[in-house]
Design an enzyme around this catalytic site. Sequence first.
Site, PDB file in Angstrom:
ATOM      1  N   ALA A 139       0.867  -1.184   0.000  1.00 42.66           N
ATOM      2  CA  ALA A 139       0.000   0.000   0.000  1.00 42.66           C
ATOM      3  C   ALA A 139       0.899   1.227   0.000  1.00 42.66           C
ATOM      4  CB  ALA A 139      -0.909   0.005   1.226  1.00 42.66           C
TER       5      ALA A 139
ATOM      6  N   LYS B  54      10.801   5.983  22.670  1.00 49.49           N
ATOM      7  CA  LYS B  54      11.632   4.773  22.741  1.00 49.49           C
ATOM      8  C   LYS B  54      11.938   4.404  24.187  1.00 49.49           C
ATOM      9  CE  LYS B  54      13.662   6.019  18.280  1.00 49.49           C
ATOM     10  NZ  LYS B  54      14.731   6.801  17.646  1.00 49.49           N
TER      11      LYS B  54
ATOM     12  N   GLY C 125      16.469   1.435  15.947  1.00 46.37           N
ATOM     13  CA  GLY C 125      16.667   0.939  14.582  1.00 46.37           C
ATOM     14  C   GLY C 125      17.167  -0.486  14.512  1.00 46.37           C
TER      15      GLY C 125
ATOM     16  N   GLU D 110      12.948  12.750  11.920  1.00 43.19           N
ATOM     17  CA  GLU D 110      11.512  12.490  11.803  1.00 43.19           C
ATOM     18  C   GLU D 110      10.893  13.505  10.843  1.00 43.19           C
ATOM     19  OE1 GLU D 110       9.914   9.835  13.479  1.00 43.19           O
ATOM     20  OE2 GLU D 110      12.037   9.446  13.579  1.00 43.19           O
TER      21      GLU D 110
ATOM     22  N   GLY E 271      17.831   4.932   9.531  1.00 45.92           N
ATOM     23  CA  GLY E 271      18.255   4.616   8.160  1.00 45.92           C
ATOM     24  C   GLY E 271      17.464   3.433   7.616  1.00 45.92           C
TER      25      GLY E 271
ATOM     26  N   ASP F 173      10.845  11.867  20.300  1.00 46.90           N
ATOM     27  CA  ASP F 173      11.159  10.561  19.701  1.00 46.90           C
ATOM     28  C   ASP F 173      11.891   9.679  20.725  1.00 46.90           C
ATOM     29  OD1 ASP F 173      11.682   8.849  17.171  1.00 46.90           O
ATOM     30  OD2 ASP F 173      13.682   9.171  17.983  1.00 46.90           O
TER      31      ASP F 173
ATOM     32  N   ILE G 231      19.520  -2.070  16.179  1.00 48.97           N
ATOM     33  CA  ILE G 231      19.998  -2.776  17.385  1.00 48.97           C
ATOM     34  C   ILE G 231      18.843  -3.640  17.902  1.00 48.97           C
ATOM     35  CG2 ILE G 231      20.980  -2.538  19.710  1.00 48.97           C
ATOM     36  CD1 ILE G 231      21.742   0.347  19.011  1.00 48.97           C
TER      37      ILE G 231
END
Length: 440
Positions: free
Chosen positions: A43, A203, A132, A188, A300, A199, A134
């Site tokens: 999508a 986390k 990301g 972001e 990334g 952000d 890790i």
Amino acid sequence: MQPINIGICGLGTVGYGSYEVLKRNQEEISRRLGKRLCVSHIAALALKEGQDVDDVTITSDAMSVARDPAVNIVLELIGGTEFAYDLVLEAISNGKHVVTANKALIATYGNEIFKAARENNVIVGYEAAVAGGIPIIKVVREGLAANKINWLAGIINGTGNYILTEMQSKSRPFADVLKEAQDLGYAEADPTYDVEGIDAAHKLTILSALAFGTPLHLEKAYTEGISQITPEDLKYASELGYRIKHLGISSISEKGIDLRVHPTLIAKQALLAKVDGVMNAILMHGDAVGSTLYYGAGAGAEPTASAVVADVIDLVRRMDCLQEEPEQIPALGFQSGSLRGTRILPIEEIICAYYLRILVQDKVGVIADITEILGDNEISIDAMIQKDPDKSGQDHNAISVIIMTHEIQESVMNKAITELEALDAVTAKITRIRVAELDE
Ligand code: HSE
């Protein structure tokens, strides 16, 4: 053998990265899994330049992917919270497993999403939501499951770390470096999420819940960004033997759980102080294992795709025994019925050492006035430096006094700062940065 069909919703940096990793490593993944994964649906509003998805069916209607009987696993890689929440719940209620990289979604609505997943016997994977590439969710939930976790501290926003690193090493202005981080695809969509710590708070909220066995409590996280940090602060901190890093810190004590994101002074020789650029790292202390450190790319396309695809593989391995063992690996690491509503400490109750930068008029008695206020509040001074007047600045007679204190409760420090700012000689708002000692 029937392949497992994957519907990718969102073909941005992470969506397309996941598509490419699934395609490129297809054979390796099948060898690990004993099953074949197939991207059957995508999508996306449109393909971007350079994107090629062979003959996969593309639709602009993500909800149709969440409802399609042919799809086994939905990858929610759209971002944002409101539509993503509806999409994930739609997929769950249609019996589909979900993998998401969306930290805002999990931190905000994770409690509801995991409950819906349990009720529908499906799995929601979110490894890519924190740090990301890790595999930190797996580390806390499985690798360290024998431990009572005591604390964790992490650099969990690559953009913020990149900005501080560049400002420190090349004396580059904040706005310049932020623009570069956006161009590199780290930041972001709304970069204030990076620089104001939102952000990182998403986390940290997830990591803290996993570490201490609580529900997710985003609303109780203390969040402070790096936009007020100046090149002078980085320079003075360095002179005193410190680096300034934007850390997420969570620890547990008898008083409750500490849950905070803010710029932090850490000793230059600390492992986290050496984590530069866009890299992320998390230091975690368990009672059995001691301190362990996890380092890698926190943002990334392919590093994040690495976590997304690992989640897909993990859930395919587990999905056949969900009926018998619905909480074989609970979403937050602890059985849902065993999560505890441990108190989250308000920031005023934390205890730490502080860096203060006080801009004052260079006149007789000013240092005495400052030390008297600190003394009256029982704040002990660890180190102090005084800088010459800044001849380039507006106030040619103003000097910076930098003070490092010993540990004190934040509410006491707040009172002392109010009293200091009321002094006639203090010409600007005082800069206060918390200090952390990390037992590595
Ligand atoms: N903007 C985030 C960062 C991307 O800079 O770390 C990964 O969550």
